[in-house]
Write a protein that holds these residues in place. Structure first.
Motif, mmCIF file in Angstrom:
data_model
loop_
_atom_site.group_PDB
_atom_site.id
_atom_site.type_symbol
_atom_site.label_atom_id
_atom_site.label_comp_id
_atom_site.label_asym_id
_atom_site.label_seq_id
_atom_site.Cartn_x
_atom_site.Cartn_y
_atom_site.Cartn_z
ATOM 1 N N PHE A 65 -9.165 33.877 -4.734
ATOM 2 C CA PHE A 65 -8.497 33.173 -4.755
ATOM 3 C C PHE A 65 -8.903 31.807 -4.117
ATOM 4 C CE2 PHE A 65 -4.415 31.028 -2.192
ATOM 5 C CZ PHE A 65 -4.089 31.040 -3.082
ATOM 6 N N LEU A 66 -8.935 30.989 -5.333
ATOM 7 C CA LEU A 66 -8.718 29.607 -4.805
ATOM 8 C C LEU A 66 -10.085 29.365 -5.499
ATOM 9 C CD1 LEU A 66 -7.036 28.595 -1.666
ATOM 10 C CD2 LEU A 66 -6.382 27.975 -3.666
ATOM 11 N N LYS A 67 -11.034 30.345 -6.167
ATOM 12 C CA LYS A 67 -11.942 30.210 -6.308
ATOM 13 C C LYS A 67 -12.919 29.794 -7.677
ATOM 14 C CE LYS A 67 -16.501 33.929 -6.745
ATOM 15 N NZ LYS A 67 -16.246 35.344 -6.671
ATOM 16 N N ASP A 68 -13.638 29.038 -7.791
ATOM 17 C CA ASP A 68 -14.090 27.938 -8.537
ATOM 18 C C ASP A 68 -13.653 28.837 -10.011
ATOM 19 O OD1 ASP A 68 -16.412 26.744 -10.340
ATOM 20 O OD2 ASP A 68 -15.738 25.380 -9.524
ATOM 21 N N ASP A 69 -12.740 27.849 -10.679
ATOM 22 C CA ASP A 69 -12.674 28.702 -12.017
ATOM 23 C C ASP A 69 -13.878 29.118 -12.636
ATOM 24 O OD1 ASP A 69 -12.192 25.819 -14.100
ATOM 25 O OD2 ASP A 69 -13.238 25.647 -12.788
ATOM 26 N N ARG A 70 -15.166 28.205 -12.768
ATOM 27 C CA ARG A 70 -15.844 28.638 -13.766
ATOM 28 C C ARG A 70 -16.831 29.754 -13.337
ATOM 29 N NH1 ARG A 70 -18.337 22.580 -12.468
ATOM 30 N NH2 ARG A 70 -17.556 23.465 -10.976
ATOM 31 N N ASP A 71 -16.981 29.896 -12.039
ATOM 32 C CA ASP A 71 -17.238 31.755 -11.511
ATOM 33 C C ASP A 71 -16.415 32.758 -11.763
ATOM 34 O OD1 ASP A 71 -19.299 29.808 -10.079
ATOM 35 O OD2 ASP A 71 -17.914 29.902 -8.312
ATOM 36 N N LEU A 72 -14.801 32.493 -12.005
ATOM 37 C CA LEU A 72 -14.017 33.409 -11.838
ATOM 38 C C LEU A 72 -14.680 33.980 -13.378
ATOM 39 C CD1 LEU A 72 -10.532 31.488 -9.711
ATOM 40 C CD2 LEU A 72 -12.557 34.288 -9.739
ATOM 41 N N VAL A 73 -14.564 32.994 -13.938
ATOM 42 C CA VAL A 73 -14.672 33.282 -15.716
ATOM 43 C C VAL A 73 -15.892 33.567 -15.792
ATOM 44 C CG1 VAL A 73 -15.280 31.718 -17.770
ATOM 45 C CG2 VAL A 73 -13.363 30.870 -16.665
ATOM 46 N N LYS A 74 -16.979 32.985 -15.678
ATOM 47 C CA LYS A 74 -18.822 33.965 -15.912
ATOM 48 C C LYS A 74 -18.409 35.588 -15.221
ATOM 49 C CE LYS A 74 -21.294 30.883 -13.318
ATOM 50 N NZ LYS A 74 -22.285 30.603 -12.556
ATOM 51 N N GLU A 75 -17.605 36.036 -14.066
ATOM 52 C CA GLU A 75 -17.344 36.972 -13.239
ATOM 53 C C GLU A 75 -16.198 37.793 -13.936
ATOM 54 O OE1 GLU A 75 -16.970 36.579 -9.276
ATOM 55 O OE2 GLU A 75 -18.194 35.321 -9.053
ATOM 56 N N HIS A 76 -16.162 37.421 -15.390
ATOM 57 C CA HIS A 76 -14.766 38.010 -16.248
ATOM 58 C C HIS A 76 -13.521 38.391 -15.525
ATOM 59 C CE1 HIS A 76 -17.942 38.485 -19.777
ATOM 60 N NE2 HIS A 76 -18.533 38.415 -18.698
ATOM 61 N N LYS A 77 -12.990 37.246 -14.494
ATOM 62 C CA LYS A 77 -11.956 37.606 -13.482
ATOM 63 C C LYS A 77 -11.056 36.807 -14.525
ATOM 64 C CE LYS A 77 -14.426 39.174 -9.958
ATOM 65 N NZ LYS A 77 -14.429 38.995 -7.943
ATOM 66 N N ASP A 78 -9.335 37.075 -14.010
ATOM 67 C CA ASP A 78 -8.656 36.690 -14.535
ATOM 68 C C ASP A 78 -8.406 35.398 -14.378
ATOM 69 O OD1 ASP A 78 -7.801 38.937 -16.196
ATOM 70 O OD2 ASP A 78 -6.677 39.504 -14.657
ATOM 71 N N PHE A 79 -8.286 34.258 -15.122
ATOM 72 C CA PHE A 79 -7.773 32.893 -14.579
ATOM 73 C C PHE A 79 -6.546 32.092 -15.435
ATOM 74 C CE2 PHE A 79 -7.653 29.163 -11.609
ATOM 75 C CZ PHE A 79 -8.072 28.605 -12.689
ATOM 76 N N ALA A 80 -5.981 31.385 -14.899
ATOM 77 C CA ALA A 80 -4.933 29.930 -16.059
ATOM 78 C C ALA A 80 -4.804 29.347 -15.840
ATOM 79 C CB ALA A 80 -4.272 31.060 -16.591
ATOM 80 N N ARG A 81 -4.893 27.956 -15.925
ATOM 81 C CA ARG A 81 -4.339 26.894 -15.290
ATOM 82 C C ARG A 81 -3.155 25.844 -16.126
ATOM 83 N NH1 ARG A 81 -9.145 24.316 -15.102
ATOM 84 N NH2 ARG A 81 -9.518 24.661 -12.593
ATOM 85 N N ILE A 82 -2.253 25.419 -16.102
ATOM 86 C CA ILE A 82 -1.439 24.725 -16.638
ATOM 87 C C ILE A 82 -1.615 22.680 -15.955
ATOM 88 C CG2 ILE A 82 -0.671 26.207 -17.748
ATOM 89 C CD1 ILE A 82 2.408 25.254 -16.299
ATOM 90 N N TRP A 83 -1.027 22.203 -16.912
ATOM 91 C CA TRP A 83 -1.423 20.149 -16.194
ATOM 92 C C TRP A 83 -0.033 20.340 -16.997
ATOM 93 C CZ3 TRP A 83 -3.379 18.056 -12.004
ATOM 94 C CH2 TRP A 83 -5.635 18.869 -11.901
ATOM 95 N N ALA A 84 0.900 19.548 -16.308
ATOM 96 C CA ALA A 84 2.296 18.676 -17.039
ATOM 97 C C ALA A 84 2.402 17.512 -16.681
ATOM 98 C CB ALA A 84 2.747 19.717 -16.695
ATOM 99 N N GLN A 85 3.000 16.519 -17.308
ATOM 100 C CA GLN A 85 3.287 15.316 -16.436
ATOM 101 C C GLN A 85 4.504 15.478 -15.511
ATOM 102 O OE1 GLN A 85 1.676 12.583 -16.503
ATOM 103 N NE2 GLN A 85 0.172 12.843 -17.441
ATOM 104 N N THR A 86 4.767 15.236 -14.346
ATOM 105 C CA THR A 86 6.131 14.641 -14.248
ATOM 106 C C THR A 86 6.826 14.904 -14.236
ATOM 107 O OG1 THR A 86 4.210 15.083 -11.672
ATOM 108 C CG2 THR A 86 6.633 15.210 -11.217
ATOM 109 N N PRO A 87 7.750 15.508 -14.597
ATOM 110 C CA PRO A 87 9.096 14.761 -15.082
ATOM 111 C C PRO A 87 9.721 13.481 -14.535
ATOM 112 C CG PRO A 87 9.370 17.222 -14.685
ATOM 113 C CD PRO A 87 8.009 16.597 -14.514
#
Length: 171
Positions: A65-87
């Motif tokens: 939890f809160l681990k750097d996304d690059r490390d999670l991807v390297k370790e083949h672990k689940d990770f997803a992120r979305i960005w959105a402008q605030t309505p």
């Protein structure tokens, strides 16, 4: 690799970012469309309508939890992120895809200055439990979501620094 590139915003602007990418991409479907389980998130308690909103999905372990996304991807672990402008007005509803049914941790952040770097004095944060975060980083137990194959809906209350007490909901 277990990157979940399909994540969507329901109300407001449509945008998504795969874990390994850094620029928004338009969403290709809605939260209710086929493509696996989704987590529909209603965000309440925003301090204002400035900047961007971010949702991140992590493995439901304290170590990840809160681990750097690059490390999670390297370790083949689940990770997803979305960005959105605030309505500018109305309800704030976001959607993020889960790679499968299961247990995940979700973190919401309100990037009020749009700099993509968390500013403890300005930006907001939120977890599923609604517990006051205080002065420490959120714990995985505060962020756990059980996602069935049909998906789920949750509410997250945004929290901002409030004096010496640390992060708490806006009053």
């Amino acid at each position: 690799m277990k990157i979940v590139p399909q994540a969507f915003v329901i109300a407001g602007v449509f945008a998504a970012i795969p874990a390994a990418a850094q620029s928004p991409q338009p969403a290709t479907a809605s939260c209710s469309a086929q493509g696996g389980p989704a987590i529909r998130v209603s965000v309440v308690g925003l301090q204002d309508r400035a900047g961007r909103l971010k949702l991140e999905l992590y493995p439901a372990t304290e170590a990840d939890f809160l681990k750097d996304d690059r490390d999670l991807v390297k370790e083949h672990k689940d990770f997803a992120r979305i960005w959105a402008q605030t309505p500018q007005s109305g309800a704030v509803n976001l959607c993020i895809r889960a790679p499968r049914a299961g247990r995940f941790a979700i973190l919401f952040t309100h990037d009020r200055d749009g700099k993509n770097k968390f500013n403890i004095w300005k930006d907001g944060v939120g977890v599923v439990s609604g517990q006051k975060i205080g002065r420490s980083r959120p714990k995985v137990g505060q962020a756990i979501v059980n996602v069935p194959a049909t998906g789920t809906s949750i509410t997250i209350r945004a929290q901002y620094v409030s004096g010496l007490a640390g992060f708490s909901p806006v009053k």
